[in-house]
Scaffold this motif. Structure first.
Motif, short mmCIF file in Angstrom:
data_model
loop_
_atom_site.label_atom_id
_atom_site.label_comp_id
_atom_site.label_asym_id
_atom_site.label_seq_id
_atom_site.Cartn_x
_atom_site.Cartn_y
_atom_site.Cartn_z
N GLU A 379 1.00 -1.12 -0.11
CA GLU A 379 0.04 -0.07 0.10
C GLU A 379 0.94 1.35 0.04
OE1 GLU A 379 -3.21 -0.21 -0.58
OE2 GLU A 379 -3.30 2.18 -0.32
N LYS A 380 2.07 1.42 0.71
CA LYS A 380 2.65 2.44 0.87
C LYS A 380 3.34 2.88 -0.33
CE LYS A 380 6.46 4.62 3.54
NZ LYS A 380 6.89 5.51 2.42
N ALA A 381 4.03 1.57 -1.28
CA ALA A 381 4.48 1.75 -2.42
C ALA A 381 3.38 2.40 -3.55
CB ALA A 381 5.11 0.46 -2.91
N ILE A 382 2.38 1.97 -3.38
CA ILE A 382 1.14 2.25 -4.35
C ILE A 382 0.86 3.65 -3.94
CG2 ILE A 382 -1.27 2.07 -4.88
CD1 ILE A 382 -0.98 -0.76 -4.24
N ARG A 383 1.02 4.30 -2.82
CA ARG A 383 0.48 5.93 -2.51
C ARG A 383 1.83 6.55 -2.92
NH1 ARG A 383 -3.76 6.65 1.16
NH2 ARG A 383 -5.17 5.01 0.46
N ASP A 384 2.92 6.27 -2.59
CA ASP A 384 4.23 7.00 -2.88
C ASP A 384 4.41 7.02 -4.43
OD1 ASP A 384 6.19 5.87 -0.10
OD2 ASP A 384 4.68 7.32 -0.41
N PHE A 385 4.15 5.85 -5.17
CA PHE A 385 4.24 5.99 -6.77
C PHE A 385 3.10 6.98 -7.13
CE2 PHE A 385 4.89 4.45 -10.73
CZ PHE A 385 3.83 4.22 -11.44
N ALA A 386 2.16 7.03 -6.52
CA ALA A 386 1.03 7.82 -7.25
C ALA A 386 1.16 9.34 -7.02
CB ALA A 386 -0.46 7.41 -6.72
#
Lengths: 478, 97
Positions: A379-386
């Motif tokens: 989830e953190k990777a997804i948010r930071d990527f976005a």
């Protein structure tokens, strides 16, 4: 039925549109919705015939996938808009004392592309009918027949429910000058421009309000926590859809070294072919127009095997996708650019920061504001990527072509016009929908600001009263 | 439906109800015959019109063209119908209040 293309005079086309707008303004929600329903059904019923026509005329894509585009443009768009209130009072907030009323914009010029000709036409017509705006279709010059047939089918259906005459018009072959004359006509309310950068730029500089789109150069990041077989399968579903003609399709895959072997093995297993250095050179020659600095039309919407044949390379007959390993992004790496075909640039990096940096480079290399994609279970990777992407849509664990247009793999608005925001020089990052084609007016009832009413306003004239002091006084005893 | 009030100097065609495409197709010939035969000024009274189709707008334009703008006007429009003429850019056919 005679179409406008038989007698194209800009002023006459616009006069007919204006009269249609006048008549349209009288329709209530119930009548409007009957018209929309009839048009959607007619379009849906003609989905296969129109898909085949589009394929035959443009020589791009696969008719079966164009059927799905037509389904999106009719059934799924209709599902999205059918219950929207678009006429008269659409909301009332008694507490705030605000009543919102929907008014049509007026005549809309819809510029439609070669890649999704019939689907974009039907999509825009349904939105226009729902919002009581007459629409003029200006088809791509290489997709005139199929685009106009789609328009005719929906128009006749609309008329059967007593829609205003000329609520839909369509043009034939138009010159640049004619298009400009239409775009800048004083009676035109809006341009809905789906097409190349030049055309969208023309729309925005015409003096008429415009909603345009941007080019996509979609990066897909296969993050280390991704379900790799699933990710690869979804990317293939997307990238081979209509032979890669959707602007939201993945253009480059980025993965981390720790999972690269697995990713590559999976791509190979599922029908991708990895080009070697020499083969990359050969594919680049046919896929990229170095003079213009853009993809070559020779490969747009063509099968991977056909592209390989054009490039003079041998690939297994079951090859679905050509993978082009790259080191960097930019003009010296043409395959790092948008190419609407089953060719996917491929990058291997060390870790998350490097992956995101590369995706930023890809995003900014001709795809600002469009779409980015990630396969991940972090989830953190997804948010930071976005957060780092300049993209109107960040799709998660989804095939990008089908995901970006909404309604199939997520709850984004079903749309074939994907805004790219300020980065793409568009006015919105939204999936354009019916609500973008309305003027909302508001009745504002008296609701006096209580704090302001009982405040000693003479204090504002005292320069010695600063903001901190003011706030203490203003909100005292609240 | 349409009723007529005629004098030596004028003809007033009083339209009422829903002036849709079907109505206009059925009435156009008769209306234009009366218009062409009129000796003085001609007015289309739309006070009782609920809805105005494109065909009615065309009929107004036809009448104005046949008679000349000095001899023709659309009169007694309610605000909703006035809005239609305004959007259509045909408000010059409306008589001044």
């Amino acid at each position: 039925m005679e179409s406008a293309s038989d007698r194209f005079n800009v002023d006459e086309v616009m006069q007919r549109a204006i009269q249609a707008a006048a008549v349209f303004s009288q329709l209530d929600q119930e009548h409007t919705d009957r018209i929309v329903c009839a048009a959607y059904r007619a379009g849906f019923n003609a989905r296969v015939q129109l898909a085949k026509m589009a394929c035959e005329e443009t020589q791009l894509g696969k008719w079966q996938d164009k059927v799905m585009k037509n389904v999106l443009a009719t059934q799924l768009v209709y599902e999205d808009i059918k219950d929207l209130r678009t006429v008269g009072v659409i909301s009332e907030d008694r507490e705030r004392g605000i009543v919102e009323i929907a008014q049509p914009l007026g005549p809309i010029l819809a510029v439609t592309p070669i890649t999704n000709p019939t689907s974009t036409v039907m999509f825009k017509i349904l939105l226009a009918l729902k919002t009581r705006n007459p629409i003029i279709i200006r088809p791509h010059n290489k997709a005139i027949r199929c685009s106009n047939e789609a328009a005719r089918i929906l128009y006749e259906a609309a008329l059967s429910e007593d829609a205003p005459e000329d609520c839909v018009q369509w043009l034939g072959n138009t010159t640049r000058e004619e298009t400009h004359a239409l775009m800048s006509h004083k009676k035109l309310a809006l341009i809905l421009a789906t097409g190349g950068t030049g055309l969208v730029k023309s729309a925005y500089s015409s003096g008429t309000p415009a909603i345009g789109v941007g080019a996509g150069n979609v990066p897909v990041y296969i993050e280390r926590s991704a379900d790799i077989p699933f990710a690869v399968e979804q990317i293939l579903v997307s990238k081979t859809f209509d032979n890669g003609t959707v602007c939201a399709s993945e253009q480059a895959a980025v993965t981390e070294r720790i999972v690269a072997d697995q990713v590559e093995a999976e791509f190979r297993r599922q029908g991708a072919y990895f080009l070697n250095k020499e083969e990359i050179q050969k594919v680049t020659e046919v896929a990229f127009d170095r003079e213009q600095g853009v993809m070559s039309m020779a490969v747009v919407g063509q099968l991977a095997t056909h592209i390989a044949h054009l490039a003079g390379i041998e690939v297994p007959p079951e090859t679905l996708l050509l993978m082009a390993p790259q080191k960097k992004v930019g003009r010296d790496y043409p395959l790092s650019s948008e190419i609407l075909a089953p060719i996917l640039a491929y990058y291997v990096v060390e870790d998350f920061p490097e992956a995101v940096n590369l995706c930023i480079d890809l995003n900014y290399h001709g795809g600002i504001g469009h779409t980015a994609s990630i396969f991940s279970n972090n989830e953190k990777a997804i948010r930071d990527f976005a957060i780092t992407m300049n993209a109107g849509r960040i799709l998660v664990n989804t095939p990008s072509s089908q995901g970006a247009v909404g309604a199939i793999y997520n709850t984004l608005d079903a749309s074939l016009t994907l805004g790219c925001g300020s980065g793409g020089k568009n006015i919105t990052t939204d999936n354009v929908s019916a609500r973008h084609l309305l003027n909302i007016q508001r009745i504002a009832r008296r609701r006096v600001n209580a704090e302001l009413a009982q405040f000693d306003k003479s204090l504002y004239l005292d320069e010695g009263v600063d903001a901190a002091m003011l706030e203490t006084l203003y909100y005292r005893n609240r | 439906m349409v009723q007529y009030e005629e004098t030596e100097e004028s003809l007033v065609a009083v339209f009422s109800g829903r002036l849709d495409t079907v109505f206009c197709q059925e009435s156009e010939l008769q209306v234009m015959e009366r218009v062409r035969a009129a000796r003085g000024r001609v007015e289309f009274d739309l006070a009782k019109a609920d809805y105005v189709a494109s065909a009615l707008l065309r009929l107004c334009l036809q009448a104005a063209k046949s008679l000349g703008k000095d001899r023709f006007a659309v009169v007694r429009v309610n605000p909703f119908v006035k809005k239609v003429f305004k959007i259509a850019g045909m408000d010059s056919l409306l008589a001044e209040d």
